[in-house]
Design an enzyme around this catalytic site. Structure first.
Site, PDB file in Angstrom:
ATOM      1  CG  HIS A 121      -1.486   1.158   1.191  1.00 15.85           C
ATOM      2  ND1 HIS A 121      -3.090   1.691   0.586  1.00 15.85           N
ATOM      3  CD2 HIS A 121      -2.115   2.270   2.071  1.00 15.85           C
ATOM      4  CE1 HIS A 121      -3.617   2.727   0.783  1.00 15.85           C
ATOM      5  NE2 HIS A 121      -2.888   3.547   1.524  1.00 15.85           N
ATOM      6  CG  ASP A 200     -12.196   3.489   6.158  1.00 20.37           C
ATOM      7  OD1 ASP A 200     -11.706   4.329   6.596  1.00 20.37           O
ATOM      8  OD2 ASP A 200     -12.003   3.340   4.186  1.00 20.37           O
ATOM      9  NE  ARG A 207     -10.704  10.002   9.212  1.00 26.22           N
ATOM     10  CZ  ARG A 207      -9.497  10.193   8.021  1.00 26.22           C
ATOM     11  NH1 ARG A 207     -10.105   8.377   7.552  1.00 26.22           N
ATOM     12  NH2 ARG A 207      -8.392  10.296   8.298  1.00 26.22           N
ATOM     13  CB  SER A 222      -9.018   4.936   6.866  1.00 29.97           C
ATOM     14  OG  SER A 222      -9.128   4.684   6.191  1.00 29.97           O
ATOM     15  CE  LYS A 226      -9.156   1.711   3.408  1.00 25.67           C
ATOM     16  NZ  LYS A 226      -9.699   3.354   2.606  1.00 25.67           N
TER      17      LYS A 226
HETATM   18  N1  URA Z   1      -6.481   6.303   2.660  1.00 17.96           N
HETATM   19  C1  URA Z   1      -7.415   6.552   3.201  1.00 17.96           C
HETATM   20  O1  URA Z   1      -7.717   5.116   2.681  1.00 17.96           O
HETATM   21  N2  URA Z   1      -8.091   6.430   4.742  1.00 17.96           N
HETATM   22  C2  URA Z   1      -7.407   7.694   5.343  1.00 17.96           C
HETATM   23  O2  URA Z   1      -8.166   8.113   6.268  1.00 17.96           O
HETATM   24  C3  URA Z   1      -6.290   8.171   4.286  1.00 17.96           C
HETATM   25  C4  URA Z   1      -6.137   7.824   3.253  1.00 17.96           C
END
Ligand code: URA
Length: 467
Positions: A121, A200, A207, A222, A226
């Site tokens: 990621h 999320d 957010r 967050s 995932k």
């Molecule tokens: N990417 C995400 O998936 N979540 C965040 O809070 C910020 C960047």
């Protein structure tokens, strides 16, 4: 505790992987177990939520029992007062439990040998096309790379938007197709299904409009909810720092990296992070088709030095975490990574030999002086690419495949007054003036003798042992 349901999905030769459903169970959920206002007061007064409170909160929010205004007050209290490591871990687990959890532990190759799985990621940057060469490169060494990616929002591009510039390529992949592709090709890059961490999906959108994105525990939970739900055994994080990154300072990037490595480790996922430079764009392109073209240069054994260096550094981390001892540069040189790329693109309906789309209009920005390019700002280039049509302002907006920016020089290069410095690509010439505006003051040229100290591409490496 919610009951755990498991459904197996068979690959072609009976190899299985599964979704573990620890999803919200309306029968086990008691809407009155806690009161949202008490939880808000707890965080407002610098208290710590219990795991049971976090679990209830995420289920109640996903089910609409906790209202958006209550969740935004709570998110603001978290942003201002932070969360402990244990609290962030429980909050993340609670988010994961609102949806499906993938499980690749039954994934095998044709001979029945178990395949290790590794995911990657990036926290997002300008010109960050690394997933494109990286996933097939790692897969070419026999490691499965199930990569669930996103679309771009704001000035940073999304991997799916880039790949969709390849004629025919499809981001939507069923679980069965994902498993077959992992077994036969080794790598898949696909869009997340609706069932992955629904909490999320809601919370990130909230957010975004309540000024509560920039909280390290909220960003970390967050992203990691995932990534943990995606089920790979190992995870390598590329945490960017600099003007084009989410985290502008290396201190914040290091704290985010440590928090994410801790979350992954606590959830049983082998997790490491590299902190990497994003003050200037990565490589020589930012956009969609222009970045695919550059990724293919890397797969063909060429490409810009920084893209090659970072691809190989991340590949080395991924291979090591899967127990494979190899020099990743070898498969860039001998074409094995390119073969896997072609197979990966074909498996998702794309034509790897088809010419990439080209913009109808090109506009060149010349170097203002002769000398050394000392600065070329990543954020400004990202905004310019976005204004040319490469990115979107709202999730549902379309993007232009052909829009983007090519860099004719990188910081440290010698430039000549009047020679091309940047090339803007778009189908819509009315976008060029606003893109040019974004680039005003974004680059500097100094005389040849200027001593220039460029930051390293890789700032640091964070491992679980070093936490
Ligand atoms: N990417 C995400 O998936 N979540 C965040 O809070 C910020 C960047």
């Amino acid at each position: 505790m919610n009951p755990q349901r498991r459904s197996a999905v068979n690959g072609t030769d009976g190899a299985t992987a599964a979704f573990d459903h620890e999803a919200f169970n309306p029968e086990a959920f008691d809407p009155e177990a806690f009161d949202a206002v008490d939880l808000i007061r707890c965080k407002r007064d610098r208290g710590e939520l219990t795991p049971a409170q976090s679990r209830w909160l995420m289920q109640a929010y996903t089910a609409g029992v906790v209202a958006d205004e209550q969740m935004s007050a709570l998110a603001m209290a978290v942003l201002l007062n932070g969360m402990t490591r244990a609290e962030t871990a429980a909050w993340t687990e609670a988010m994961i439990a609102t949806g499906e959890r993938m499980n690749f532990s039954g994934l095998t190759d044709d001979a029945g040998t178990r395949l290790p799985t590794v995911d990657k990621h990036s926290t997002g940057g300008v010109g960050d096309k690394i997933t494109l060469p990286l996933a097939p490169l790692v897969a070419s060494y026999g490691v499965a790379v199930p990569q669930v990616s996103g679309r771009g929002l704001g000035h940073t591009g999304g991997t799916l938007d880039k790949l969709e510039s390849i004629p025919g390529w499809q981001a939507e992949v069923s679980t069965r197709q994902m498993l077959n592709q992992l077994r036969q090709v080794g790598a898949v890059v696909a869009a997340a299904g609706e069932g992955l961490v629904p909490a999320d999906r809601k919370l990130y959108a909230l957010r975004d409009v309540t000024g509560t994105v920039e909280s390290i525990p909220l960003v970390a939970s967050s992203i990691m909810s995932k990534k943990i739900a995606e089920g790979a055994e190992s995870l390598v994080l590329d945490v960017k720092t600099g003007s084009g990154a989410f985290m502008k300072t290396s201190e914040d990037a290091a704290e985010l990296a440590r928090t994410m490595v801790a979350l992954g480790t606590d959830a049983g996922v082998r997790t490491t992070a590299l902190i990497t430079e994003m003050g200037t764009p990565l490589g020589r392109s930012a956009g969609n088709a222009v970045e695919v073209a550059e990724a293919m240069e890397v797969l063909a054994g060429g490409g810009p030095d920084d893209v090659v260096e970072l691809t190989c550094a991340l590949a080395a981390e991924m291979l090591a975490s899967a127990g494979v001892d190899a020099d990743p540069a070898e498969h860039l040189r001998n074409g094995r990574a390119m073969d896997t790329w072609r197979a990966m693109i074909r498996a998702q309906g794309g034509d790897p030999e088809a010419p990439l789309p080209q913009a109808k209009h090109q506009h060149t920005i010349p170097a203002p002086d002769s000398g050394v390019l000392t600065h070329l700002d990543a954020y400004a280039v990202g905004i310019a690419a976005w204004r040319l049509g490469a990115g979107r302002a709202r999730k549902e907006d379309p993007v232009s495949s052909v829009a983007g920016v090519n860099l004719c020089a990188k910081p440290g290069d010698t430039v000549t007054a009047g020679a091309p410095l940047l090339t803007l690509h778009t189908d819509d010439p009315s976008r060029i003036a606003r893109a040019e505006q974004a680039l005003e003051g974004a680059y500097q040229v100094a005389c040849q003798e200027t001593e220039l100290k460029l930051p390293p591409l890789i700032h640091d490496r964070i491992t679980a042992e070093a936490l």
